[in-house]
Enzyme design. Sequence first.
Site, PDB file in Angstrom:
ATOM      1  CG  HIS A  67      -0.433   0.213   2.522  1.00  0.00           C
ATOM      2  ND1 HIS A  67      -0.132  -0.825   3.391  1.00  0.00           N
ATOM      3  CD2 HIS A  67      -0.120   1.348   3.189  1.00  0.00           C
ATOM      4  CE1 HIS A  67       0.346  -0.322   4.520  1.00  0.00           C
ATOM      5  NE2 HIS A  67       0.356   0.989   4.415  1.00  0.00           N
TER       6      HIS A  67
ATOM      7  CG  ASP B  58      -0.094  -4.145   2.511  1.00  0.00           C
ATOM      8  OD1 ASP B  58       0.248  -3.563   1.470  1.00  0.00           O
ATOM      9  OD2 ASP B  58      -0.290  -3.548   3.592  1.00  0.00           O
TER      10      ASP B  58
ATOM     11  CB  SER C 192       3.091   1.138   6.302  1.00  0.00           C
ATOM     12  OG  SER C 192       1.917   1.235   7.049  1.00  0.00           O
TER      13      SER C 192
END
Length: 230
Positions: A26, A62, A138
């Site tokens: 992402h 992801d 992230s």
Amino acid sequence: AASATRPASWGTGFVVAPGYLLTAHHVVRDHPRWLVGPVGTTATGRPRWLVAELVKADPARDLALLKMPEPLPALALHPQPTVPIGLEALAIGFPQPRVQGASRKITQGIVNGYRNNDSTQTDQGWLQISAEVSQGNSGGPVLAADGTVIGMVQRKVNTTRVAERTQDTLINVNYALRSSQLIDFLQDTPAQATVRNVSLQTVLRPHQIYESASPSVLAVVGLGGMKAPE
């Protein structure tokens, strides 16, 4: 007039083999160009950024693998699907750069448990950790106290939404994808990961882990791409 391009995305990645960086999908999604860095400084003393290219993406897990033109030292990945609950867990990344500044930060917590009751079930390969993470973390590594990667930061619980629903405030409920899933993702790629079981006898202090791992942890910035419809 509003810009037609999507603003830059910002996340973290870490070196898993010389010239290869792993990050969360992402972070790079919706952007055609990516920069990774900073890697040292330019001749004029400014932070040096490298152009990266996407090698493999797995939106379901992801995960994304980027290739970059410089062979930085790789971090070792723990191959087992489990680690002891209560194990120290340290996250290194670039949280909220617009607020906290564009520099690496380290936070410390523990592995609180598994997302599901069956700790060997790998299709939901989540560790729950209490090391504090924010937007920008992230894709960054979660390390055990010996410096081995045990997971990748991917998401945190939306505390506001949970509080509205349950009238209870969650603090530091964050999820990392287990390192065994990262190794699985890398199997059919040119990135040959270094695999090493976590040593429970080796306990480094956070500043030692930061010093040894930091050169392998880079910011990932996605540039360009069309802005999503309003």
